[in-house]
Structure formats: structure tokens, C-alpha cells
Design a protein around this motif. Structure first.
Motif, PDB file in Angstrom:
ATOM      1  N   PRO A 156     -31.143   2.672 -68.147  1.00 22.67           N
ATOM      2  CA  PRO A 156     -31.648   4.045 -67.992  1.00 22.67           C
ATOM      3  C   PRO A 156     -31.405   4.913 -69.222  1.00 22.67           C
ATOM      4  CG  PRO A 156     -30.477   3.342 -66.003  1.00 22.67           C
ATOM      5  CD  PRO A 156     -30.218   2.301 -67.043  1.00 22.67           C
ATOM      6  N   LYS A 157     -30.230   4.752 -69.852  1.00 26.10           N
ATOM      7  CA  LYS A 157     -29.936   5.546 -71.039  1.00 26.10           C
ATOM      8  C   LYS A 157     -30.856   5.159 -72.197  1.00 26.10           C
ATOM      9  CE  LYS A 157     -27.665   8.320 -73.765  1.00 26.10           C
ATOM     10  NZ  LYS A 157     -27.798   9.791 -73.614  1.00 26.10           N
ATOM     11  N   VAL A 158     -31.099   3.858 -72.347  1.00 24.84           N
ATOM     12  CA  VAL A 158     -31.991   3.386 -73.407  1.00 24.84           C
ATOM     13  C   VAL A 158     -33.409   3.916 -73.183  1.00 24.84           C
ATOM     14  CG1 VAL A 158     -33.038   1.349 -74.454  1.00 24.84           C
ATOM     15  CG2 VAL A 158     -30.610   1.350 -73.909  1.00 24.84           C
ATOM     16  N   ARG A 159     -33.838   3.908 -71.931  1.00 19.05           N
ATOM     17  CA  ARG A 159     -35.178   4.443 -71.613  1.00 19.05           C
ATOM     18  C   ARG A 159     -35.263   5.922 -71.972  1.00 19.05           C
ATOM     19  NH1 ARG A 159     -37.165   7.527 -67.709  1.00 19.05           N
ATOM     20  NH2 ARG A 159     -39.356   7.301 -67.088  1.00 19.05           N
ATOM     21  N   GLU A 160     -34.219   6.676 -71.645  1.00 17.24           N
ATOM     22  CA  GLU A 160     -34.187   8.101 -71.972  1.00 17.24           C
ATOM     23  C   GLU A 160     -34.264   8.324 -73.486  1.00 17.24           C
ATOM     24  OE1 GLU A 160     -30.839  11.649 -72.005  1.00 17.24           O
ATOM     25  OE2 GLU A 160     -30.665  10.042 -70.507  1.00 17.24           O
ATOM     26  N   LEU A 161     -33.497   7.534 -74.239  1.00 15.55           N
ATOM     27  CA  LEU A 161     -33.510   7.661 -75.701  1.00 15.55           C
ATOM     28  C   LEU A 161     -34.866   7.279 -76.280  1.00 15.55           C
ATOM     29  CD1 LEU A 161     -29.998   6.155 -76.558  1.00 15.55           C
ATOM     30  CD2 LEU A 161     -30.738   8.510 -76.944  1.00 15.55           C
ATOM     31  N   ALA A 162     -35.458   6.208 -75.747  1.00 14.65           N
ATOM     32  CA  ALA A 162     -36.756   5.752 -76.248  1.00 14.65           C
ATOM     33  C   ALA A 162     -37.824   6.823 -76.036  1.00 14.65           C
ATOM     34  CB  ALA A 162     -37.161   4.454 -75.545  1.00 14.65           C
ATOM     35  N   GLU A 163     -37.816   7.422 -74.852  1.00 11.37           N
ATOM     36  CA  GLU A 163     -38.816   8.454 -74.550  1.00 11.37           C
ATOM     37  C   GLU A 163     -38.618   9.680 -75.439  1.00 11.37           C
ATOM     38  OE1 GLU A 163     -40.451  10.945 -70.658  1.00 11.37           O
ATOM     39  OE2 GLU A 163     -39.050   9.278 -70.408  1.00 11.37           O
ATOM     40  N   GLN A 164     -37.351  10.083 -75.610  1.00 10.92           N
ATOM     41  CA  GLN A 164     -37.061  11.270 -76.409  1.00 10.92           C
ATOM     42  C   GLN A 164     -37.456  11.077 -77.872  1.00 10.92           C
ATOM     43  OE1 GLN A 164     -32.864  12.193 -76.571  1.00 10.92           O
ATOM     44  NE2 GLN A 164     -33.118  13.261 -78.501  1.00 10.92           N
ATOM     45  N   LYS A 165     -37.020   9.971 -78.466  1.00 11.74           N
ATOM     46  CA  LYS A 165     -37.258   9.752 -79.894  1.00 11.74           C
ATOM     47  C   LYS A 165     -38.721   9.426 -80.167  1.00 11.74           C
ATOM     48  CE  LYS A 165     -32.514   8.464 -80.926  1.00 11.74           C
ATOM     49  NZ  LYS A 165     -32.278   9.721 -81.669  1.00 11.74           N
ATOM     50  N   THR A 166     -39.374   8.705 -79.244  1.00 12.07           N
ATOM     51  CA  THR A 166     -40.790   8.390 -79.434  1.00 12.07           C
ATOM     52  C   THR A 166     -41.632   9.656 -79.404  1.00 12.07           C
ATOM     53  OG1 THR A 166     -40.504   6.212 -78.427  1.00 12.07           O
ATOM     54  CG2 THR A 166     -42.741   7.080 -78.544  1.00 12.07           C
ATOM     55  N   ASP A 167     -41.353  10.533 -78.454  1.00 13.16           N
ATOM     56  CA  ASP A 167     -42.113  11.785 -78.359  1.00 13.16           C
ATOM     57  C   ASP A 167     -41.915  12.645 -79.610  1.00 13.16           C
ATOM     58  OD1 ASP A 167     -43.097  11.069 -75.922  1.00 13.16           O
ATOM     59  OD2 ASP A 167     -41.777  12.361 -74.736  1.00 13.16           O
ATOM     60  N   GLU A 168     -40.659  12.740 -80.082  1.00 15.60           N
ATOM     61  CA  GLU A 168     -40.382  13.537 -81.284  1.00 15.60           C
ATOM     62  C   GLU A 168     -41.167  13.008 -82.477  1.00 15.60           C
ATOM     63  OE1 GLU A 168     -36.227  13.356 -81.927  1.00 15.60           O
ATOM     64  OE2 GLU A 168     -35.695  14.707 -80.276  1.00 15.60           O
TER      65      GLU A 168
END
Length: 770
Positions: free
Chosen positions: A555-567
Motif C-alpha cells: 500500500p505504501k509503494v502504491r501511494e508513492l507511485a501515484e504521488q510521484k507519477t502524478d507530479e
């Protein structure tokens, strides 16, 4: 010498110091300012350098973060009290104080501290390597030379006499010692690590039980000898009779300690489950923190303490400040223990509470890591490539000389350990972490006992480089980057030295010429730089605690992936839009800024991708779903980064096109390019107004068809619009970027959906267990 007086200084000081009390207040103000700068210097120095003695223990994860910090803090506090002998460097190690008056000495010290602030701020802003030790030595040298030259010219004398003011023999010893330490540290780290690895191998469990006690006994005895036996004479609290006893019985003490410790540790290994490497590494962390404080404290408080001693001598004499010469600084002195402890306390508090102090120095860990990271700290360079090519050729010759049996036997001892399923790779193992710490501490402590200042940053860095080189971490995939990194650090030494001496000379000369007004200007300016550089938060830094404590589960990796990809996705669209419009407006200056933005974006994407490797440093033990999630993160960030690479390349081509004054598109081509810049954000925006890569995937087919139509239109227009081949190539590059954008974002969107499914698995399993 006491009759010499500088007429120019007297003339400048008269309007400022109409009375003796005013003059005394002026020097008190200078002392207070130097004291404040010393406190800030301690904060900055520890924030930038102290992590050098933390990275080995943190890199091999032998102990918790708090334990490592606590051990290092004790080392810093005790090491501060052993730094008294090093204070002679600031007093008389570089110049001959008897040649200067009190007023000149205070200006020299003032110029040194002001220059230190300006230099540190400038180098940090440029991201260039620097060293507080190298800085302070060359600042003292440059400032003293400027003061001597100013005095000689004011008195109408020849500049040929300027070297009489400099302690040439001691200065050359100090400078050569700093330079030689770089080579000695690398060679020593290489040799000691090679021998240790030959004995222990990477699978060191069996040899650990056989010779671990001897290894631990030797390591702890060496630390004790160099830190206590050799460094005791620099301690502010040491009594002469204690020193005489230790000197008379050195051999007996060392031999007894080695035998007792070796037997004790070997018994612990055989009959208990105590990890002896933990004792060695924590002892090494303590010793390196101890050596750091003992060697580097003079860089921060040596000059203010020397200024305080000078002030006391002047006030006791009752003489004129411009006539009283400073022979008193030649006398040996023992710094006040309470002042040293106060400095040590500031260093410890900085270590614990400064955000900057908790930044991982990825330079050391990345360059010395056994793992090949996706992004090296330094790029490749021509000298680096030449050295690696030459080393490979030399290696082939050596392999032909060494008998095959010996060669194969050595290779077997250096075979890397195979990781068990689910085991997390670390930057280096216990053997190399202990070597890094023990060897660095011994080298620095040895120099401290000889009253030679060394750059602790460069010594620890070069020992880590040598040990990683001996361990085979510099393979063909990483060697050129790591050699380039070492060369960058060494070149930074020369840059630091040149800038420090030159700038200090300028500040000293202008202050002597301008008197109190110039001093006030420099004081305000340096204070402003100091506050600006240290009170601004830097969000892009990597936090040690965060990396160690973060639970990088699915779940943490998914959160990081979504955040950094969107940025990164949104920034890519913004930069591309600016690129198109600045190109069509034929603005070279604006394009150059856009090119810089594209390079910065690509660097950010690379840094975000490298988080995949830092996840291994987390204390959390991942399961299969967590490993799968991390791999998805890696692939998503890789695809997004490739879009950034294409954008960077396109920005470079467009900038060169405009810089060479080639024709810019007009008419339909210009219109279509502007429409393309608006079209990519449109297909990235969903009905809900959210911009992300998943919307690109849903519109991928329509986008590909539109790009094909633009390409076909270009081919039809070539004869009519008389387009050059160069212009056509650049236009096609815009279309290539658009196609790469759509394709890569579509792949990233598919991987994001896979990551959603993986992240949901642990939650589903927990729900079933309930």
C-alpha cells in the motif's frame, strides 16, 4: 618588532576610535561576532560532515538509528575535550603571529570566519564538494598573506619580505598532509579491506567463529591505542604524570589489552550469541565520531578561541592595539575544558535535532555500495574513462602473470554471497562497515596526535572508496562513475583551497583598508548568507530516519507511485507546453530556461526512480506482494523517466535550432504544433477534471491516429513549403516525443492498475484472517 606600526591602519582607525574605550568596544564586538559565527559554524559543520561517521553503521544496519546516534554523541562529546592540541593550528600553525599586531590579528581572524561563511554558502549552492579543514587552513594562509602585504606596502617596504610572516615549514607540512591523506586513505582502505576479505570472504560465518575474537581484539586495541594513547596529549584535562605513565608503558598496555580482548571476544563468540561485529562497528562509530570532534573542532572554534586569547593578552598589556605584537600566540596553550564541552554539546544537539544532520550522504553510500544503483552520484568523465580503461588493461596483464591456481583461489574468496529468498541486499556487509570505521578513525586520530588537520570528509570518503574497490564493488558497470566521483572530490580539494585563500585575502585587505565600515558590511553580509542558507528548508533531501523507519509495503509503494507519477506527469506537460511556445516565439533565452527545466525534471525523475533501491534500507521485511509492488514502482518510474529523457533531448534540439538562427515554423505547421501542445493535456484530463496517466491510456488510439495524420501532413507540405531537412527532422522529433509520451504513459497506466491489485491483496488477506 613592537615599534613597527602601520600608518594606514592608524589613519583609518582615528575617526572610529576616538578613545580607548571605543576601541576596546570595537574589539569586543568583533569577538562576539566571531563567537556567534563559531556557533553557527558548528551547526553547519556537523550538519554537513557528521553523517560521515554514521553511514557505515546505518549502511549495514547493525543497530537501530537511536543506538547509533547515541554512541556517536558520546564520541563527539569526549572527542571535543581531546581537541585542545589542535588549537595551535589557528594560533601559529600557518603564520608567524609575532610579525603581526593585535589589530591586524583580529582582522585576519575576522576575515577567516567571514570567508568561511561565504565559501560554504557558495559551494553548497553550486553543489560542489568542500572541506571545512581545507577551508580554514587556506583561509588563514590567504588572510595572513594579505595582511602582511598590506603592512609592507603601507610601510614602503618590498613584498619580497612577505614570506617572513608565514610559518612556511609548518604550512607546507599541513598542506601536504591534507593532500597525502587522500592517497593514504584510499590505499590503506584498499589493502586492509582486501586482506580482511581474503580472510573472511563474503560468507564469513565460518571464519568468524575461528578468528572473529582476534579480529575484534585487534580492532578495539587499535582504536584504543590511536584515540587514547596517541591522542591523550591533546586532551585538555590530561595531567603530565598520566601522560608519562602511558608513554613509559605503552607496549605493555597495548599487548595486554590485545590479548585480554581477543580471548574475551573469542569466548563470547563460542559460548554466546553476541554479534561481535556489532561491538566493532559501534566502537568504530564511537571512535570516528571521537576523531571527528578532535580533529575538526579547530575548524569551527579554533579561530575565535585564538582571538579571545589575543584579546586577553592585549588588554593585560595596556598597549596600543596597532603597536602590540602577538608573540603570546606562540606559547603552548590548553583550551578551556568547559568551552570545549560547550562546543561538543552544540555538535551533539545539532546531530540530534537538525534536519540537515539527518540527511544521508548518498555520495559515500552510493559510491561505496556493493550494489549497482540505477543512478550514480557522479556522471562519467574522460579522465575516469581513461583510468578505468588503463586499469582493465593492467588487470589483464597481472592475470597473465599470476598462476592460474592462485588466481582461481583468490577469486573463490571474493565470490559474492548469494542472497536467500526474501533477503534484502545492503550497501555493504559487517566486514566492510567495520573496516571503513576502524581505518578512518585510526588515520584521523593519528593525524590529530601529530597536530595535523585532515579533512575527515575526504578521509572517510577515500577509505570507503578503497574498501569498495578491494571488495570488487567497482565492476565494469559502475567503475567509471565511481572513479569520476573520486576525481571530482579531489578536484574539489583544489577548488576549495584556491577559493578559500583568494577570498580570505580579498576580505582581509578590504577590511584593513576600509576599517570599521568595511568590517560592518562584511559582518552583515555574511550573517545574511548564513541565515539564508541554513534556515531555508530543503524538501528534496533524503532523511535517514524516514528511510529506515518507513514501512515500504505494497500500500505504501502504491501511494508513492501515484504521488510521484502524478507530479512528474503534470510537470512534463507544463515543460512541453513552454517548450513549444518558446520555440515558436523564437526566444533563445526562454528556451534555455526551458532546457534547464527539462534537465531538472529528468534529474527529479531519476531520483524518484532510485527510491526503489533505497527501499532495501528499510528495517521492514517485505513479503512477496511487497516485492511485486516495488517492481511495479520501478517499471512505472522507468517509463515516466523515459518520457523525461525524450523531453530533455527535444529541448536541447529546439534550443540549438533557435541558437543557430534556423527558420521557425509558420502557417499550418505552427498552428498544428500549438494544437499538439494543447492536445496532450486534453487527452490527459478525465471527465472529472483530474489529470493523470490513466486518461492517456483511454485516449491512446485516438492520439496515435492524430500523430500519424500530422506526420502525413508534414510529408505533403515539404515540396510546397520548401521545408529544409533540418526543419523536417526537428518537427518529426516533436511528433516522436508525442508518440513516446502516449506509449509510455499507457504502459505506466497498465502497471498502475496492476499495482492497485497487488496493494489490495494484503488488505483482503487481513480481512479473511479476521
Amino acid at each position: 618588532m613592537s615599534t613597527r606600526h602601520t600608518a594606514a591602519i592608524t589613519k583609518l582607525q582615528k575617526p572610529l576610535y576616538s578613545g580607548c574605550q571605543i576601541m576596546e568596544n570595537y574589539y569586543i564586538a568583533l569577538l562576539v561576532f566571531l563567537g556567534l559565527l563559531a556557533a553557527f559554524d558548528l551547526f553547519v559543520g556537523v550538519s554537513n560532515d557528521a553523517v560521515n561517521f554514521l553511514n557505515s553503521a546505518l549502511g549495514c544496519r547493525i543497530a537501530s538509528f537511536k543506538t547509533t546516534m547515541f554512541v556517536a554523541s558520546i564520541g563527539v562529546m569526549l572527542g571535543a575535550t581531546f581537541s585542545s592540541g589542535m588549537m595551535e593550528i589557528a594560533r601559529s600553525g600557518v603564520f608567524n603571529p609575532q610579525m603581526f599586531t593585535f589589530s591586524e590579528i583580529m582582522i585576519i581572524f575576522f576575515a577567516v570566519m567571514v570567508t568561511d561563511i561565504i565559501l560554504l554558502d557558495t559551494f553548497n549552492s553550486l553543489g560542489l564538494p568542500t572541506s571545512t579543514t581545507v577551508s580554514i587552513v587556506f583561509e588563514l594562509l590567504g588572510s595572513a598573506l594579505a595582511a602582511a602585504a598590506f603592512t609592507l606596502l603601507s610601510d614602503g617596504k618590498s613584498l619580497a619580505e612577505v614570506m617572513q610572516y608565514i610559518n612556511s615549514s609548518k604550512s607546507l607540512t599541513i598542506i601536504s598532509g591534507i593532500l597525502i591523506s587522500v592517497v593514504v586513505a584510499f590505499v590503506t582502505g584498499t589493502v586492509v579491506q582486501w586482506v580482511a576479505r581474503l580472510i573472511f570472504t563474503f560468507n564469513f560465518a565460518r571464519m568468524y567463529r575461528l578468528v572473529g575474537g582476534i579480529y575484534a581484539g585487534f580492532s578495539i586495541t587499535a582504536i584504543f591505542y590511536f584515540l587514547v594513547m596517541k591522542g591523550a596529549k591533546g586532551a585538555s584535562f590530561m595531567r603530565p604524570e598520566w601522560l608519562e605513565f602511558m608513554q613509559a608503558h605503552t607496549g605493555t598496555i597495548v599487548l595486554t589489552l590485545f590479548v585480554v580482548l581477543s580471548v574475551f571476544f573469542q569466548l563470547l563468540i563460542l559460548f554466546t550469541n553476541v554479534n561481535i561485529f556489532k561491538i566493532i562497528i559501534l566502537a568504530g562509530t564511537f571512535s570516528l565520531a571521537f576523531a571527528f570532534a578532535g580533529n575538526d573542532l579547530v575548524n569551527f572554534v579554533g579561530v575565535p578561541l585564538a582571538a579571545l586569547d589575543s584579546y586577553r593578552a592585549w588588554t593585560a598589556s595596556g598597549a596600543d592595539a596597532a603597536a602590540f605584537t602577538m608573540e603570546g600566540l606562540l606559547k603552548p596553550t590548553v583550551a578551556n575544558t568547559w568551552l570545549l564541552l560547550l562546543a561538543g554539546l552544540i555538535m551533539v544537539l545539532t546531530l540530534w535535532f537538525s534536519k540537515k544532520a539527518q540527511i544521508v550522504i548518498q555520495t559515500s553510500i552510493n559510491l561505496s555500495s556493493s550494489n549497482s544503483g540505477e543512478q550514480e552520484q557522479f556522471g562519467s568523465s574522460l579522465p575516469g574513462r581513461m583510468i578505468v580503461r588503463g586499469a582493465l588493461g593492467l588487470g589483464r596483464i597481472v592475470n597473465q602473470i599470476i598462476p592460474m591456481g592462485v588466481h582461481n583461489g583468490i577469486n573463490r574468496r571474493f565470490e559474492p554471497k548469494k542472497l536467500e529468498r526474501g533477503e534484502t541486499p545492503l550497501p555493504f556487509d559487517y566486514v566492510r562497515a567495520s573496516i571503513n570505521l576502524v581505518v578512518s578513525a585510526i588515520l584521523i586520530a593519528s593525524a590529530t596526535s601529530l597536530k595535523l588537520p585532515l579533512s575527515t570528509t575526504y578521509v572517510t570518503f577515500m577509505v570507503a572508496m578503497g574498501s569498495s574497490f578491494a571488495d570488487g564493488a567497482w565492476d565494469r558497470e559502475t567503475a567509471v562513475y565511481r572513479v569520476s566521483g573520486v576525481l571530482t572530490v579531489i578536484s574539489g580539494w583544489f577548488i576549495t583551497a584556491l577559493c578559500a585563500s583568494t577570498l580570505a585575502a580579498v576580505v582581509c585587505w578590504l577590511t584593513l583598508w576600509g576599517g570599521g565600515i568595511a568590517a560592518l558590511i562584511f559582518a552583515v553580509g555574511s550573517s545574511t548568507l548564513l541565515i539564508r542558507s541554513n534556515l531555508r528548508s530543503r524538501n528534496e533531501t533524503v532523511n535517514i530516519r524516514a528511510d529506515l523507519d518507513t514501512r515500504y509495503d505494497a500500500p505504501k509503494v502504491r501511494e508513492l507511485a501515484e504521488q510521484k507519477t502524478d507530479e512528474n506527469f503534470k510537470q512534463t506537460l507544463d515543460v512541453f507546453s513552454k517548450l513549444v511556445r518558446n520555440f515558436l516565439s523564437d526566444s533563445e533565452m526562454a528556451l534555455r530556461h526551458t532546457k534547464e527545466d527539462s534537465s531538472a525534471l529528468f534529474d527529479k525523475m531519476s531520483a524518484d526512480r532510485s527510491l526503489y533501491y533505497r527501499m532495501a534500507n528499510s528495517s521492514f521485511k517485505p513479503g512477496k506482494a511487497d516485492f511485486d509492488a516495488r517492481y511495479c514502482y520501478y517499471r512505472i518510474s522507468t517509463n515516466i523517466r523515459e518520457v523525461g529523457r525524450e523531453l530533455q533531448s527535444l529541448a536541447k534540439l529546439a534550443t540549438e535550432h533557435v541558437a543557430n538562427r534556423h527558420r521557425i515554423y509558420q502557417g499550418e505547421l505552427k498552428k498544428e504544433l500549438l494544437e499538439l501542445a494543447d492536445y496532450l493535456p486534453q487527452i490527459s484530463t478525465g471527465p472529472d477534471g483530474v489529470v493523470n496517466v490513466r486518461n492517456v491510456m483511454r485516449n491512446a488510439n485516438a492520439a496515435a491516429q492524430r500523430i500519424d495524420e500530422m506526420q502525413a501532413d508534414l510529408l505533403r507540405r515539404i515540396p510546397d513549403d520548401k521545408l529544409s531537412v533540418r526543419g523536417c527532422e526537428l518537427y518529426l522529433n516533436f511528433l516522436v516525443f508525442a508518440r513516446e509520451f502516449v506509449n509510455r504513459c499507457s504502459i505506466a497506466a497498465v502497471l498502475s492498475e496492476q499495482l492497485d491489485g497487488i496493494a489490495a491483496q494484503p488488505s483482503a488477506q487481513k480481512a479473511e484472517n479476521r
